[in-house]
Design a protein around this motif. Structure first.
Motif, PDB file in Angstrom:
ATOM      1  N   LEU A  84       0.768  -1.148  -0.114  1.00 49.84           N
ATOM      2  CA  LEU A  84       0.026   0.111  -0.127  1.00 49.84           C
ATOM      3  C   LEU A  84       0.909   1.231   0.106  1.00 49.84           C
ATOM      4  CD1 LEU A  84      -2.703  -0.830   2.411  1.00 49.84           C
ATOM      5  CD2 LEU A  84      -2.942  -0.987   0.081  1.00 49.84           C
ATOM      6  N   SER A  85       2.095   0.924   0.725  1.00 48.75           N
ATOM      7  CA  SER A  85       2.861   2.212   0.434  1.00 48.75           C
ATOM      8  C   SER A  85       3.244   2.676  -0.791  1.00 48.75           C
ATOM      9  CB  SER A  85       4.245   2.062   1.355  1.00 48.75           C
ATOM     10  OG  SER A  85       3.895   1.851   2.727  1.00 48.75           O
ATOM     11  N   ALA A  86       3.507   1.663  -1.613  1.00 48.36           N
ATOM     12  CA  ALA A  86       4.038   1.696  -2.917  1.00 48.36           C
ATOM     13  C   ALA A  86       2.897   2.585  -3.922  1.00 48.36           C
ATOM     14  CB  ALA A  86       4.522   0.683  -3.700  1.00 48.36           C
ATOM     15  N   LEU A  87       1.484   1.858  -3.479  1.00 45.57           N
ATOM     16  CA  LEU A  87       0.408   2.384  -4.162  1.00 45.57           C
ATOM     17  C   LEU A  87       0.300   3.883  -4.044  1.00 45.57           C
ATOM     18  CD1 LEU A  87      -2.412   1.929  -5.575  1.00 45.57           C
ATOM     19  CD2 LEU A  87      -3.333   1.458  -3.414  1.00 45.57           C
ATOM     20  N   ARG A  88       0.420   4.290  -2.813  1.00 47.08           N
ATOM     21  CA  ARG A  88       0.217   5.561  -2.531  1.00 47.08           C
ATOM     22  C   ARG A  88       1.393   6.489  -3.017  1.00 47.08           C
ATOM     23  NH1 ARG A  88      -1.405   3.255   2.928  1.00 47.08           N
ATOM     24  NH2 ARG A  88       1.054   3.708   3.436  1.00 47.08           N
ATOM     25  N   ARG A  89       2.357   6.139  -2.973  1.00 45.41           N
ATOM     26  CA  ARG A  89       3.541   6.743  -3.834  1.00 45.41           C
ATOM     27  C   ARG A  89       3.418   6.861  -5.221  1.00 45.41           C
ATOM     28  NH1 ARG A  89       8.283   3.077  -3.194  1.00 45.41           N
ATOM     29  NH2 ARG A  89       7.684   2.636  -5.131  1.00 45.41           N
ATOM     30  N   ASP A  90       3.094   5.981  -5.760  1.00 44.42           N
ATOM     31  CA  ASP A  90       3.173   5.782  -7.138  1.00 44.42           C
ATOM     32  C   ASP A  90       1.905   6.169  -8.149  1.00 44.42           C
ATOM     33  OD1 ASP A  90       5.612   5.177  -6.845  1.00 44.42           O
ATOM     34  OD2 ASP A  90       5.328   2.922  -7.060  1.00 44.42           O
ATOM     35  N   LYS A  91       0.661   5.900  -7.240  1.00 40.90           N
ATOM     36  CA  LYS A  91      -0.484   5.891  -8.098  1.00 40.90           C
ATOM     37  C   LYS A  91      -1.638   6.948  -7.423  1.00 40.90           C
ATOM     38  CE  LYS A  91       0.063   2.435 -10.961  1.00 40.90           C
ATOM     39  NZ  LYS A  91      -0.730   1.082 -10.879  1.00 40.90           N
ATOM     40  N   ILE A  92      -1.071   7.536  -6.375  1.00 37.14           N
ATOM     41  CA  ILE A  92      -1.905   8.435  -5.772  1.00 37.14           C
ATOM     42  C   ILE A  92      -1.419   9.863  -5.477  1.00 37.14           C
ATOM     43  CG2 ILE A  92      -3.821   8.961  -4.024  1.00 37.14           C
ATOM     44  CD1 ILE A  92      -3.918   5.768  -3.673  1.00 37.14           C
ATOM     45  N   GLY A  93      -1.838  10.894  -5.845  1.00 41.26           N
ATOM     46  CA  GLY A  93      -0.955  11.981  -5.344  1.00 41.26           C
ATOM     47  C   GLY A  93      -1.833  12.829  -4.400  1.00 41.26           C
ATOM     48  N   PHE A  94      -1.285  13.606  -3.577  1.00 40.89           N
ATOM     49  CA  PHE A  94      -2.072  14.239  -2.254  1.00 40.89           C
ATOM     50  C   PHE A  94      -1.625  15.749  -2.199  1.00 40.89           C
ATOM     51  CE2 PHE A  94      -1.433   9.605  -0.973  1.00 40.89           C
ATOM     52  CZ  PHE A  94      -2.585   9.375  -0.455  1.00 40.89           C
ATOM     53  N   VAL A  95      -2.644  16.395  -2.325  1.00 42.83           N
ATOM     54  CA  VAL A  95      -2.432  17.962  -2.102  1.00 42.83           C
ATOM     55  C   VAL A  95      -3.417  18.333  -0.841  1.00 42.83           C
ATOM     56  CG1 VAL A  95      -2.708  20.254  -2.902  1.00 42.83           C
ATOM     57  CG2 VAL A  95      -2.152  18.342  -4.390  1.00 42.83           C
ATOM     58  N   PHE A  96      -2.617  18.815   0.157  1.00 38.12           N
ATOM     59  CA  PHE A  96      -3.207  19.147   1.410  1.00 38.12           C
ATOM     60  C   PHE A  96      -3.688  20.617   1.619  1.00 38.12           C
ATOM     61  CE2 PHE A  96      -0.587  15.311   1.900  1.00 38.12           C
ATOM     62  CZ  PHE A  96      -1.293  14.521   2.401  1.00 38.12           C
ATOM     63  N   GLN A  97      -4.219  20.979   2.744  1.00 36.50           N
ATOM     64  CA  GLN A  97      -4.631  22.184   3.188  1.00 36.50           C
ATOM     65  C   GLN A  97      -3.476  23.215   3.151  1.00 36.50           C
ATOM     66  OE1 GLN A  97      -7.772  22.878   5.912  1.00 36.50           O
ATOM     67  NE2 GLN A  97      -7.139  24.710   6.483  1.00 36.50           N
ATOM     68  N   ARG A 166       3.394  11.413 -11.605  1.00 32.10           N
ATOM     69  CA  ARG A 166       2.273  11.085 -12.721  1.00 32.10           C
ATOM     70  C   ARG A 166       1.143  10.206 -12.160  1.00 32.10           C
ATOM     71  NH1 ARG A 166       5.544  14.362 -14.071  1.00 32.10           N
ATOM     72  NH2 ARG A 166       6.278  14.908 -16.123  1.00 32.10           N
ATOM     73  N   PRO A 167       0.730  10.272 -11.062  1.00 37.97           N
ATOM     74  CA  PRO A 167      -0.435   9.375 -10.360  1.00 37.97           C
ATOM     75  C   PRO A 167      -1.598   9.510 -11.386  1.00 37.97           C
ATOM     76  CG  PRO A 167      -0.208  11.397  -9.077  1.00 37.97           C
ATOM     77  CD  PRO A 167       0.949  11.657 -10.236  1.00 37.97           C
ATOM     78  N   PRO A 168      -2.304   8.629 -11.393  1.00 36.08           N
ATOM     79  CA  PRO A 168      -3.604   8.734 -12.214  1.00 36.08           C
ATOM     80  C   PRO A 168      -4.755   9.252 -11.210  1.00 36.08           C
ATOM     81  CG  PRO A 168      -3.088   6.330 -11.388  1.00 36.08           C
ATOM     82  CD  PRO A 168      -2.038   7.415 -11.160  1.00 36.08           C
ATOM     83  N   VAL A 169      -4.425   9.416 -10.208  1.00 36.58           N
ATOM     84  CA  VAL A 169      -5.504   9.907  -9.135  1.00 36.58           C
ATOM     85  C   VAL A 169      -4.847  10.909  -8.258  1.00 36.58           C
ATOM     86  CG1 VAL A 169      -7.092   9.737  -7.155  1.00 36.58           C
ATOM     87  CG2 VAL A 169      -7.179   8.006  -9.262  1.00 36.58           C
ATOM     88  N   ILE A 170      -5.446  12.113  -8.011  1.00 35.92           N
ATOM     89  CA  ILE A 170      -4.924  13.377  -6.964  1.00 35.92           C
ATOM     90  C   ILE A 170      -5.986  13.573  -6.111  1.00 35.92           C
ATOM     91  CG2 ILE A 170      -4.150  15.429  -6.847  1.00 35.92           C
ATOM     92  CD1 ILE A 170      -2.615  15.433  -9.339  1.00 35.92           C
ATOM     93  N   LEU A 171      -5.771  13.443  -4.879  1.00 41.53           N
ATOM     94  CA  LEU A 171      -6.835  13.729  -3.920  1.00 41.53           C
ATOM     95  C   LEU A 171      -6.362  15.067  -3.074  1.00 41.53           C
ATOM     96  CD1 LEU A 171      -6.927  10.132  -2.040  1.00 41.53           C
ATOM     97  CD2 LEU A 171      -8.359  11.023  -3.877  1.00 41.53           C
TER      98      LEU A 171
END
Length: 237
Positions: A84-97, A166-171
């Protein structure tokens, strides 16, 4: 034609506790976000927004349901991804407040760090970071430390960091909350531009009334249940 498929969520639920004390934070949530699309996720405090974002970001475990990322089933009544760490690192981008930049790294290295952790050689990672900083019009601050950046500049660096692999999803969790109207609209315009450029599906959790009219689609969440509606979608075509 894009090879990316965005993210699809089917019947996602999150329960805390068992039996008579069970509380459902999410109930049968369904969402779909296409590559290149930015959707809003809005709702009152305690409605389930943060829980949904944490499930999508593989930070907490859902109780039931299915999540499909780029045609890969990542969750189906249990995680289908070993790391799951690799999933978060490679496939999911995070932008916070808050940008959460590392104070002792300059803007370039703050962006490059995720690529370095993924095994990209340092020089290549920094080149990718500079490319993104240029796309976000902060290349002139590439060697500045976070303490020397304005709030708007810090948020742009944060967005670049979220995009670097280049993640496919950004939260994006309340990305405009600390910004004034002009900077808030600049950030949401950037997210729309970056979604199209990098074929990313972006979900923006927000209470910010200034940016809600920019979304073409909005998911309202209340008591753990989502309802989709068309937004106004002004000004970002």
């Amino acid at each position: 034609m894009s090879s990316r498929k965005g993210i699809r969520i089917e019947g996602l639920s999150k329960r805390y506790g068992q039996g008579d004390t069970a509380v459902f934070a999410l109930k049968d949530v369904n969402m779909q976000v296409a590559p290149g699309e930015v959707v809003g996720l809005i709702g009152p405090s305690g409605s389930g927004k943060s829980t949904l974002l944490k499930c999508l970001g593989a930070v907490i475990d859902p109780t039931a349901g299915r999540m499909v990322l780029d045609d890969e089933v990542i969750y189906d009544e249990g995680w289908k991804v070993r790391d799951l760490s690799a999933l978060r690192r490679d496939k999911i981008g995070f932008v916070f407040q808050a940008p959460y930049l590392i104070p002792f790294l300059d803007a370039t290295d703050n962006v490059a760090l995720l690529s370095m952790l993924a095994g990209v050689p340092n020089a290549e990672a920094r080149a990718k970071a500079l490319e993104l900083l240029t796309a976000l019009d902060v290349q002139h601050r590439a060697h500045a430390m976070p303490s020397a950046l304005s709030g708007g500049e810090q948020q742009r660096v944060s967005i670049a960091r979220g995009l670097v692999n280049r993640p496919p999803v950004i939260l994006a969790d309340e990305p405009t909350a600390p910004l004034d109207s002009v900077r808030a609209m600049a950030v949401i315009r950037i997210l729309n531009d970056m979604a199209k450029r990098f074929e990313a599906a972006i979900i923006v959790v927000t209470h910010d009334e200034k940016i809600i009219p920019t979304f073409k689609r909005i998911y309202h969440i209340r008591d753990g249940v989502t309802h989709e509606e068309l937004g106004e979608g002004r000004g970002f075509d």
